[in-house]
Write an enzyme that holds these catalytic residues in place. Structure first.
Site, PDB file in Angstrom:
ATOM      1  N   GLY A  10      39.884   7.791  32.202  1.00 18.67           N
ATOM      2  CA  GLY A  10      38.858   6.752  32.221  1.00 18.67           C
ATOM      3  C   GLY A  10      37.651   7.091  31.368  1.00 18.67           C
ATOM      4  N   ASN A  11      37.257   8.369  31.367  1.00 23.52           N
ATOM      5  CA  ASN A  11      36.034   8.723  30.649  1.00 23.52           C
ATOM      6  C   ASN A  11      36.216   8.748  29.143  1.00 23.52           C
ATOM      7  OD1 ASN A  11      37.516  11.173  30.561  1.00 23.52           O
ATOM      8  ND2 ASN A  11      35.613  12.311  30.264  1.00 23.52           N
ATOM      9  N   LYS A 120      45.920   2.481  46.909  1.00 19.07           N
ATOM     10  CA  LYS A 120      45.135   2.670  45.690  1.00 19.07           C
ATOM     11  C   LYS A 120      43.936   1.714  45.685  1.00 19.07           C
ATOM     12  CE  LYS A 120      43.942   3.660  41.479  1.00 19.07           C
ATOM     13  NZ  LYS A 120      43.260   4.933  41.185  1.00 19.07           N
ATOM     14  N   LYS A 235      48.531   5.776  35.824  1.00 17.10           N
ATOM     15  CA  LYS A 235      48.803   5.957  34.395  1.00 17.10           C
ATOM     16  C   LYS A 235      49.349   7.350  34.081  1.00 17.10           C
ATOM     17  CE  LYS A 235      45.034   8.332  32.437  1.00 17.10           C
ATOM     18  NZ  LYS A 235      44.827   9.121  33.641  1.00 17.10           N
ATOM     19  N   LYS A 297      48.520  13.944  37.837  1.00 14.04           N
ATOM     20  CA  LYS A 297      48.596  14.664  36.552  1.00 14.04           C
ATOM     21  C   LYS A 297      49.468  15.907  36.688  1.00 14.04           C
ATOM     22  CE  LYS A 297      43.840  13.611  35.505  1.00 14.04           C
ATOM     23  NZ  LYS A 297      44.045  12.202  35.161  1.00 14.04           N
TER      24      LYS A 297
HETATM   25  P1  ADP Z   1      41.387  10.216  34.931  1.00 18.47           P
HETATM   26  O1  ADP Z   1      40.692   8.956  34.620  1.00 18.47           O
HETATM   27  O2  ADP Z   1      41.329  11.189  33.792  1.00 18.47           O
HETATM   28  O3  ADP Z   1      42.780  10.037  35.478  1.00 18.47           O
HETATM   29  P2  ADP Z   1      40.711  11.219  37.603  1.00 18.47           P
HETATM   30  O4  ADP Z   1      39.397  10.992  38.258  1.00 18.47           O
HETATM   31  O5  ADP Z   1      41.879  10.483  38.153  1.00 18.47           O
HETATM   32  O6  ADP Z   1      40.484  10.930  36.058  1.00 18.47           O
HETATM   33  O7  ADP Z   1      41.069  12.772  37.652  1.00 18.47           O
HETATM   34  C1  ADP Z   1      40.129  13.755  37.217  1.00 18.47           C
HETATM   35  C2  ADP Z   1      39.289  14.254  38.388  1.00 18.47           C
HETATM   36  O8  ADP Z   1      40.069  15.091  39.240  1.00 18.47           O
HETATM   37  C3  ADP Z   1      38.112  15.133  38.027  1.00 18.47           C
HETATM   38  O9  ADP Z   1      36.965  14.360  37.812  1.00 18.47           O
HETATM   39  C4  ADP Z   1      37.957  16.066  39.228  1.00 18.47           C
HETATM   40  O10 ADP Z   1      36.788  15.762  39.958  1.00 18.47           O
HETATM   41  C5  ADP Z   1      39.146  15.749  40.095  1.00 18.47           C
HETATM   42  N1  ADP Z   1      39.821  16.901  40.699  1.00 18.47           N
HETATM   43  C6  ADP Z   1      40.314  16.897  41.961  1.00 18.47           C
HETATM   44  N2  ADP Z   1      40.905  18.066  42.242  1.00 18.47           N
HETATM   45  C7  ADP Z   1      40.789  18.844  41.151  1.00 18.47           C
HETATM   46  C8  ADP Z   1      41.212  20.168  40.847  1.00 18.47           C
HETATM   47  N3  ADP Z   1      41.919  20.906  41.710  1.00 18.47           N
HETATM   48  N4  ADP Z   1      40.926  20.669  39.621  1.00 18.47           N
HETATM   49  C9  ADP Z   1      40.230  19.918  38.733  1.00 18.47           C
HETATM   50  N5  ADP Z   1      39.804  18.651  38.971  1.00 18.47           N
HETATM   51  C10 ADP Z   1      40.085  18.099  40.157  1.00 18.47           C
HETATM   52 MG    MG Z   2      43.301   9.222  37.349  1.00 19.15          MG
END
Ligand code: ADP
Ligand code: MG
Length: 335
Positions: A10-11, A120, A235, A297
């Site tokens: 998203g970022n 979700k 995604k 992920k």
């Molecule tokens: P994206 O839009 O890239 O899918 P998400 O918010 O779904 O972003 O996933 C990234 C987020 O996962 C980070 O902002 C972080 O706060 C969170 N996160 C949760 N657990 C972990 C972890 N174990 N290690 C790193 N980040 C984590």
């Molecule tokens: Mg995500």
């Protein structure tokens, strides 16, 4: 040459601000520049992207509009086109040719347990009173302070309510074969699977025709009729299917954290620099990666590395060159 699927978090499309088109274009130009290390190292790129803030805007607009709201599957398709268009426009030929965006459908199983248990969160935030009056299911979430991108904090922040929809497992990309051919022709990056793809099920309980085995050397995978469903697909999971469809050797997740961490958010947090699928699954079983963010992920990385022998990487856009050298990020490598 390396064929690389880059999943833009998203970022990468909207960092802050109101979410205007100008905000998105500005952020996308930064993302384009951040991808330079991949182009310099000869990676051929296929891109996927999220659509959380964009679909959130559309849901809000539909609530305010008169008449029947547009269904969620149509909104996902709209945001694929919108973000794909903006990416193609701002990337120009900087990533090795003119980008092509493909509106992408993913087949999901109508019997997926997610349909019984929508989890979700999507769209705007509501008060408890507003949520109770909505014609759809909602859940309490923690609203991240200052978040412009519609994401929820795991903890902290004020309690609010959001609509929840099912997030079923993607089984197959209907356009897999076409995407592979576009990716193979070296004409420029393919942008596909946006927002996880539009979730569809075979119409009238049919089997959707051929079933779309992407190894069948060209049989139309989307013979047969499909209906969109009111769900969203993560995604990250769809990005893994894209990576397999194009035969990628690298699957790269660009997100707003520079790596996957163990004991994330605690004083003991430490970067998971490299792990095998089995190792990372052990950490996942130990609840290190939440289902709404890092979990999908990690799962996609482990499955991709385990099934294809390719490498998966989780990194921040501004530390991509370091991550490619192993000095940042999380690398998941086959056993
Ligand atoms: P994206 O839009 O890239 O899918 P998400 O918010 O779904 O972003 O996933 C990234 C987020 O996962 C980070 O902002 C972080 O706060 C969170 N996160 C949760 N657990 C972990 C972890 N174990 N290690 C790193 N980040 C984590
Ligand atoms: Mg995500």
């Amino acid at each position: 040459m390396s064929d690389t699927v880059v999943a833009l978090g998203g970022n990468a499309i909207l960092e802050s601000g109101e979410g205007t088109v100008a905000d998105q274009r500005a952020r996308i130009r930064e993302t384009r520049d951040a991808l330079a290390p991949l182009v310099e190292r000869g990676h051929d790129l296929t891109l996927t992207h999220g659509n959380g803030p964009q679909v959130g805007h559309r849901l809000l607009a539909e609530e305010a509009a008169e008449g029947d709201p547009e269904p969620l599957d149509v909104l996902v398709a709209e945001t694929q086109a919108q973000v794909g268009y903006l990416l193609a426009g701002e990337f120009g030929d900087a990533l090795g040719g003119r980008p092509t965006a493909v509106v992408t459908r993913v087949r999901v199983d109508p019997d997926d347990s997610a349909f019984e248990n929508p989890q979700k969160p999507v769209g705007p935030y509501y008060s408890a009173e507003e949520a109770a009056a909505k014609p759809f299911e909602t859940t309490a979430v923690h609203r991240s302070s200052g978040s412009a991108d519609g994401r929820d904090d795991a903890a902290g922040g004020a309690t609010a309510h959001r609509r929840v929809v099912p997030s079923p497992e993607p089984e197959e990309l209907l356009e897999a074969d076409r995407i592979r051919r576009l990716a193979d022709d070296d004409g420029g990056p393919v942008i596909c699977g946006g927002g996880g793809g539009v979730p569809v099920v075979p119409a009238d309980g049919g089997d959707g025709g051929d079933g779309g085995d992407s190894d069948d050397g060209g049989t139309a995978p989307d013979a047969g009729a499909y209906d969109g469903v009111a769900a969203v697909v993560d995604k990250d999971r769809t990005s893994r299917l894209v990576a397999e469809a194009v035969g990628a050797d690298t699957l790269l997740f660009l997100t707003d954290v520079d790596a996957a961490y163990l004991d994330y958010g605690t004083p003991d947090q430490r970067r998971l620099a490299e792990a095998t699928p089995a190792e990372v699954r052990e950490h996942a079983a130990d609840d290190q990666f939440p289902a709404g963010s890092m979990g999908p992920k990690i799962d996609a990385c482990a499955t991709f590395a385990g099934e294809t022998g390719g490498e998966a990487l989780i990194a921040a856009p501004d530390r991509l060159a370091e991550a490619l050298d192993g000095d940042s990020g999380t690398r998941i490598v086959p056993e």
